[in-house]
Design an enzyme around this catalytic site. Structure first.
Site, short mmCIF file in Angstrom:
data_model
loop_
_atom_site.label_atom_id
_atom_site.label_comp_id
_atom_site.label_asym_id
_atom_site.label_seq_id
_atom_site.Cartn_x
_atom_site.Cartn_y
_atom_site.Cartn_z
N CYS A 70 46.19 35.13 41.01
CA CYS A 70 47.68 34.67 40.19
C CYS A 70 47.92 33.73 38.91
O CYS A 70 48.54 33.77 37.85
CB CYS A 70 48.46 33.91 41.80
SG CYS A 70 48.16 35.21 42.50
N GLU A 88 52.31 34.45 44.47
CA GLU A 88 53.46 33.91 43.17
C GLU A 88 52.84 35.94 42.27
O GLU A 88 54.02 36.13 41.92
CB GLU A 88 51.89 33.46 42.49
CG GLU A 88 51.55 32.23 42.82
CD GLU A 88 50.76 32.15 44.28
OE1 GLU A 88 50.37 33.05 44.95
OE2 GLU A 88 50.27 31.10 43.80
N SER A 142 47.47 25.92 46.05
CA SER A 142 47.53 26.07 44.43
C SER A 142 46.47 28.14 43.82
O SER A 142 46.61 28.25 45.13
CB SER A 142 46.08 25.12 44.53
OG SER A 142 45.09 25.35 43.24
N CYS A 183 44.51 30.61 43.05
CA CYS A 183 43.65 31.69 42.83
C CYS A 183 43.65 32.66 41.69
O CYS A 183 44.51 32.37 41.09
CB CYS A 183 44.02 32.67 43.69
SG CYS A 183 44.25 34.85 43.48
N HIS A 221 50.19 38.51 46.77
CA HIS A 221 49.93 37.44 47.09
C HIS A 221 51.30 36.20 46.93
O HIS A 221 52.00 37.57 46.05
CB HIS A 221 49.01 36.70 46.29
CG HIS A 221 47.46 36.43 46.43
ND1 HIS A 221 46.45 35.61 45.72
CD2 HIS A 221 46.83 37.47 47.25
CE1 HIS A 221 44.75 35.47 46.68
NE2 HIS A 221 45.93 36.77 47.82
#
Lengths: 145, 145
Positions: free
Chosen positions: A82, A52, A77, A79, A50
Protein backbone atom coordinates in the site's frame (compact mmCIF):
# COMPACT_ATOMS: atom_id res chain seq x y z
CA UNK A 1 -13.05 12.80 15.67
CA UNK A 2 -11.85 13.42 12.13
CA UNK A 3 -14.83 12.67 9.87
CA UNK A 4 -12.71 11.02 7.20
CA UNK A 5 -10.96 8.73 9.68
CA UNK A 6 -14.43 7.89 10.96
CA UNK A 7 -15.44 6.93 7.42
CA UNK A 8 -12.38 4.65 7.19
CA UNK A 9 -13.38 3.06 10.51
CA UNK A 10 -16.90 2.47 9.17
CA UNK A 11 -15.31 0.66 6.22
CA UNK A 12 -13.23 -1.45 8.61
CA UNK A 13 -16.36 -2.38 10.57
CA UNK A 14 -18.17 -3.26 7.35
CA UNK A 15 -15.30 -5.64 6.55
CA UNK A 16 -15.61 -7.28 9.97
CA UNK A 17 -19.37 -7.74 9.51
CA UNK A 18 -18.65 -9.50 6.22
CA UNK A 19 -16.33 -11.92 8.02
CA UNK A 20 -13.25 -10.11 6.76
CA UNK A 21 -10.23 -8.31 8.14
CA UNK A 22 -11.24 -4.99 9.76
CA UNK A 23 -9.05 -2.50 7.94
CA UNK A 24 -10.66 0.39 6.10
CA UNK A 25 -9.52 3.30 4.01
CA UNK A 26 -10.81 6.36 2.17
CA UNK A 27 -9.20 8.55 -0.47
CA UNK A 28 -10.05 12.22 0.05
CA UNK A 29 -9.72 14.99 -2.52
CA UNK A 30 -10.42 18.58 -1.48
CA UNK A 31 -12.22 17.39 1.65
CA UNK A 32 -14.47 15.03 -0.32
CA UNK A 33 -14.26 11.23 -0.26
CA UNK A 34 -13.61 9.99 -3.81
CA UNK A 35 -12.88 6.35 -3.00
CA UNK A 36 -13.64 4.07 -0.08
CA UNK A 37 -12.69 0.51 0.60
CA UNK A 38 -11.82 -2.23 3.02
CA UNK A 39 -9.72 -5.35 3.07
CA UNK A 40 -11.29 -8.05 0.84
CA UNK A 41 -8.98 -11.03 1.41
CA UNK A 42 -11.76 -13.20 2.75
CA UNK A 43 -14.69 -11.75 0.80
CA UNK A 44 -13.05 -11.92 -2.65
CA UNK A 45 -10.21 -14.33 -2.02
CA UNK A 46 -7.99 -11.37 -2.87
CA UNK A 47 -4.31 -11.08 -2.08
CA UNK A 48 -3.99 -7.48 -3.24
CA UNK A 49 -7.17 -5.82 -1.97
CA UNK A 50 -5.89 -4.42 1.29
CA UNK A 51 -8.11 -1.60 2.53
CA UNK A 52 -6.00 1.11 0.93
CA UNK A 53 -5.80 -0.75 -2.39
CA UNK A 54 -9.56 -1.26 -2.40
CA UNK A 55 -10.11 2.47 -1.83
CA UNK A 56 -7.72 3.33 -4.67
CA UNK A 57 -9.39 0.79 -6.95
CA UNK A 58 -12.87 2.06 -6.13
CA UNK A 59 -11.79 5.66 -6.77
CA UNK A 60 -11.23 4.57 -10.37
CA UNK A 61 -8.90 6.01 -12.99
CA UNK A 62 -7.99 9.56 -12.06
CA UNK A 63 -5.77 12.27 -13.54
CA UNK A 64 -2.38 12.54 -11.83
CA UNK A 65 -3.18 15.99 -10.45
CA UNK A 66 -6.11 14.60 -8.44
CA UNK A 67 -3.88 12.10 -6.61
CA UNK A 68 -1.36 14.84 -6.00
CA UNK A 69 -3.94 16.86 -4.06
CA UNK A 70 -5.40 13.91 -2.18
CA UNK A 71 -5.03 12.41 1.27
CA UNK A 72 -5.24 8.69 1.96
CA UNK A 73 -6.81 7.72 5.28
CA UNK A 74 -6.28 4.22 6.59
CA UNK A 75 -7.22 2.66 9.91
CA UNK A 76 -3.89 0.79 10.11
CA UNK A 77 -0.28 1.61 9.30
CA UNK A 78 0.23 0.75 5.60
CA UNK A 79 2.22 -2.32 4.53
CA UNK A 80 4.88 -2.13 1.81
CA UNK A 81 2.36 -2.80 -1.00
CA UNK A 82 0.00 0.00 0.00
CA UNK A 83 2.98 2.26 0.66
CA UNK A 84 4.19 1.55 -2.85
CA UNK A 85 0.78 2.45 -4.28
CA UNK A 86 0.87 5.79 -2.44
CA UNK A 87 4.29 6.47 -3.96
CA UNK A 88 3.23 5.34 -7.46
CA UNK A 89 0.42 7.88 -7.55
CA UNK A 90 2.27 10.62 -5.69
CA UNK A 91 -0.31 10.95 -2.90
CA UNK A 92 1.33 13.53 -0.64
CA UNK A 93 -0.30 12.75 2.71
CA UNK A 94 -1.32 9.63 4.62
CA UNK A 95 -3.37 9.74 7.83
CA UNK A 96 -3.12 6.53 9.84
CA UNK A 97 -5.55 5.41 12.53
CA UNK A 98 -2.99 3.44 14.50
CA UNK A 99 0.41 1.75 14.29
CA UNK A 100 0.33 -0.15 17.58
CA UNK A 101 -0.89 -3.53 16.29
CA UNK A 102 1.16 -3.33 13.06
CA UNK A 103 3.89 -0.93 12.04
CA UNK A 104 4.24 -0.62 8.28
CA UNK A 105 6.45 1.47 6.05
CA UNK A 106 5.92 4.88 7.63
CA UNK A 107 9.64 5.69 7.71
CA UNK A 108 9.96 4.84 4.01
CA UNK A 109 6.97 7.03 3.14
CA UNK A 110 8.50 9.92 5.06
CA UNK A 111 11.88 9.37 3.41
CA UNK A 112 10.15 9.83 0.03
CA UNK A 113 8.54 13.10 1.12
CA UNK A 114 5.06 11.86 2.08
CA UNK A 115 3.54 13.53 5.12
CA UNK A 116 2.53 10.85 7.62
CA UNK A 117 0.23 11.49 10.55
CA UNK A 118 -0.59 8.81 13.11
CA UNK A 119 -3.81 9.43 15.05
CA UNK A 120 -3.33 6.76 17.72
CA UNK A 121 -7.08 6.14 17.60
CA UNK A 122 -8.53 3.86 20.25
CA UNK A 123 -11.33 2.49 18.02
CA UNK A 124 -8.75 1.44 15.44
CA UNK A 125 -6.48 -0.15 18.04
CA UNK A 126 -9.38 -2.02 19.66
CA UNK A 127 -10.66 -3.35 16.31
CA UNK A 128 -7.32 -4.84 15.31
CA UNK A 129 -6.34 -6.04 18.79
CA UNK A 130 -9.53 -8.08 19.00
CA UNK A 131 -9.23 -9.31 15.42
CA UNK A 132 -5.62 -10.46 15.78
CA UNK A 133 -6.58 -12.26 18.99
CA UNK A 134 -9.54 -13.97 17.27
CA UNK A 135 -7.93 -14.80 13.92
CA UNK A 136 -4.14 -14.89 14.18
CA UNK A 137 -3.67 -17.20 11.19
CA UNK A 138 -5.75 -15.04 8.87
CA UNK A 139 -3.94 -11.93 10.06
CA UNK A 140 -0.54 -13.47 9.46
CA UNK A 141 -1.59 -14.46 5.94
CA UNK A 142 -2.54 -10.86 5.21
CA UNK A 143 0.93 -9.61 6.11
CA UNK A 144 2.80 -12.42 4.37
CA UNK A 145 3.77 -14.33 7.51
CA UNK B 1 14.86 -17.81 -24.15
CA UNK B 2 13.72 -18.41 -20.56
CA UNK B 3 10.33 -20.18 -20.83
CA UNK B 4 8.84 -18.27 -17.90
CA UNK B 5 9.88 -14.90 -19.29
CA UNK B 6 8.32 -16.04 -22.56
CA UNK B 7 5.07 -16.77 -20.70
CA UNK B 8 5.17 -13.25 -19.23
CA UNK B 9 5.68 -11.83 -22.73
CA UNK B 10 2.68 -13.82 -23.97
CA UNK B 11 0.64 -12.21 -21.21
CA UNK B 12 1.90 -8.77 -22.28
CA UNK B 13 0.88 -9.48 -25.87
CA UNK B 14 -2.55 -10.67 -24.73
CA UNK B 15 -2.95 -7.33 -22.97
CA UNK B 16 -2.04 -5.44 -26.13
CA UNK B 17 -4.56 -7.46 -28.16
CA UNK B 18 -7.23 -6.47 -25.64
CA UNK B 19 -6.39 -2.80 -26.19
CA UNK B 20 -4.45 -2.62 -22.96
CA UNK B 21 -0.96 -1.85 -21.75
CA UNK B 22 1.50 -4.59 -22.80
CA UNK B 23 3.04 -5.62 -19.50
CA UNK B 24 2.83 -9.23 -18.37
CA UNK B 25 3.92 -11.25 -15.41
CA UNK B 26 3.99 -14.78 -14.05
CA UNK B 27 4.56 -16.11 -10.55
CA UNK B 28 6.63 -19.29 -10.58
CA UNK B 29 6.93 -21.83 -7.76
CA UNK B 30 9.35 -24.71 -8.11
CA UNK B 31 9.58 -24.16 -11.86
CA UNK B 32 5.78 -24.17 -12.28
CA UNK B 33 3.64 -21.15 -13.13
CA UNK B 34 1.11 -20.67 -10.31
CA UNK B 35 -0.22 -17.26 -11.36
CA UNK B 36 -0.24 -15.30 -14.59
CA UNK B 37 -1.46 -11.84 -15.38
CA UNK B 38 -1.20 -8.66 -17.35
CA UNK B 39 -1.96 -5.00 -16.87
CA UNK B 40 -5.75 -4.41 -16.75
CA UNK B 41 -6.00 -0.64 -16.52
CA UNK B 42 -7.95 -0.33 -19.74
CA UNK B 43 -9.77 -3.67 -19.67
CA UNK B 44 -11.11 -3.38 -16.10
CA UNK B 45 -10.70 0.33 -15.44
CA UNK B 46 -8.26 -0.79 -12.75
CA UNK B 47 -5.68 1.40 -11.06
CA UNK B 48 -4.06 -1.43 -9.13
CA UNK B 49 -3.94 -4.31 -11.62
CA UNK B 50 -0.48 -3.83 -13.00
CA UNK B 51 0.82 -7.01 -14.61
CA UNK B 52 2.59 -8.18 -11.47
CA UNK B 53 -0.43 -7.46 -9.25
CA UNK B 54 -2.71 -9.32 -11.64
CA UNK B 55 -0.40 -12.37 -11.52
CA UNK B 56 -0.34 -12.26 -7.71
CA UNK B 57 -4.13 -11.87 -7.58
CA UNK B 58 -4.68 -14.73 -10.00
CA UNK B 59 -2.34 -16.98 -8.00
CA UNK B 60 -4.87 -16.68 -5.18
CA UNK B 61 -4.37 -16.99 -1.45
CA UNK B 62 -1.18 -18.92 -0.75
CA UNK B 63 0.71 -20.00 2.35
CA UNK B 64 3.66 -17.76 3.16
CA UNK B 65 6.16 -20.52 2.45
CA UNK B 66 5.01 -20.75 -1.18
CA UNK B 67 5.78 -17.07 -1.82
CA UNK B 68 9.12 -17.49 -0.10
CA UNK B 69 10.14 -20.12 -2.65
CA UNK B 70 8.74 -18.32 -5.69
CA UNK B 71 10.11 -16.13 -8.44
CA UNK B 72 8.17 -13.25 -9.98
CA UNK B 73 8.78 -12.68 -13.68
CA UNK B 74 7.73 -9.38 -15.19
CA UNK B 75 8.30 -7.97 -18.66
CA UNK B 76 9.03 -4.48 -17.26
CA UNK B 77 10.93 -3.12 -14.27
CA UNK B 78 8.44 -3.04 -11.35
CA UNK B 79 7.00 0.24 -10.06
CA UNK B 80 6.86 1.04 -6.35
CA UNK B 81 3.44 -0.63 -5.89
CA UNK B 82 4.49 -3.95 -7.42
CA UNK B 83 7.81 -3.72 -5.57
CA UNK B 84 5.90 -3.29 -2.34
CA UNK B 85 3.79 -6.36 -3.09
CA UNK B 86 6.97 -8.42 -3.64
CA UNK B 87 8.25 -7.24 -0.25
CA UNK B 88 4.92 -7.85 1.50
CA UNK B 89 4.92 -11.50 0.49
CA UNK B 90 8.65 -12.03 0.83
CA UNK B 91 9.19 -13.16 -2.76
CA UNK B 92 12.96 -13.60 -2.88
CA UNK B 93 13.66 -13.18 -6.59
CA UNK B 94 12.40 -10.98 -9.42
CA UNK B 95 13.32 -11.52 -13.06
CA UNK B 96 12.74 -8.46 -15.21
CA UNK B 97 12.41 -8.42 -19.00
CA UNK B 98 13.75 -4.92 -19.42
CA UNK B 99 14.38 -1.63 -17.60
CA UNK B 100 15.18 0.56 -20.61
CA UNK B 101 11.72 2.08 -21.18
CA UNK B 102 10.97 2.37 -17.44
CA UNK B 103 13.22 1.98 -14.43
CA UNK B 104 11.33 1.05 -11.30
CA UNK B 105 12.41 0.26 -7.77
CA UNK B 106 15.12 -2.27 -8.49
CA UNK B 107 17.60 -0.65 -6.11
CA UNK B 108 15.04 -0.67 -3.31
CA UNK B 109 14.27 -4.36 -3.92
CA UNK B 110 17.97 -5.17 -3.77
CA UNK B 111 18.40 -3.11 -0.59
CA UNK B 112 15.75 -5.31 1.04
CA UNK B 113 17.51 -8.50 0.03
CA UNK B 114 15.53 -9.42 -3.09
CA UNK B 115 17.58 -10.89 -5.92
CA UNK B 116 16.95 -8.86 -9.08
CA UNK B 117 17.90 -10.04 -12.55
CA UNK B 118 17.41 -7.87 -15.63
CA UNK B 119 17.26 -9.84 -18.90
CA UNK B 120 17.52 -6.88 -21.27
CA UNK B 121 15.12 -8.69 -23.60
CA UNK B 122 14.57 -7.19 -27.04
CA UNK B 123 10.95 -8.37 -27.36
CA UNK B 124 10.09 -6.63 -24.09
CA UNK B 125 11.89 -3.44 -25.08
CA UNK B 126 10.22 -3.37 -28.49
CA UNK B 127 6.73 -3.95 -27.05
CA UNK B 128 6.99 -1.03 -24.62
CA UNK B 129 8.87 1.30 -26.97
CA UNK B 130 6.10 1.00 -29.55
CA UNK B 131 3.35 1.25 -26.93
CA UNK B 132 4.77 4.40 -25.29
CA UNK B 133 5.11 5.97 -28.75
CA UNK B 134 1.50 5.06 -29.63
CA UNK B 135 -0.18 5.85 -26.31
CA UNK B 136 1.91 8.26 -24.23
CA UNK B 137 -1.05 9.59 -22.22
CA UNK B 138 -2.22 6.14 -21.19
CA UNK B 139 1.30 5.15 -20.27
CA UNK B 140 1.80 8.24 -18.14
CA UNK B 141 -1.46 7.52 -16.34
CA UNK B 142 -0.23 4.03 -15.49
CA UNK B 143 2.87 5.38 -13.78
CA UNK B 144 1.10 8.24 -12.00
CA UNK B 145 2.37 11.01 -14.26
Amino acid sequence: MDKHLQAAIEEAKKGLQEGGIPIGSVLVHEDKIIGRGHNRRVQKGSTILHGEMDALENAGRLPANVYKKSVLYTTLSPCSMCTGAVLLYGIPKVIIGENVTFKGEEAFLSSRGVEVIVMDDKQCIDLMTQFIKDQPTLWNEDIGK
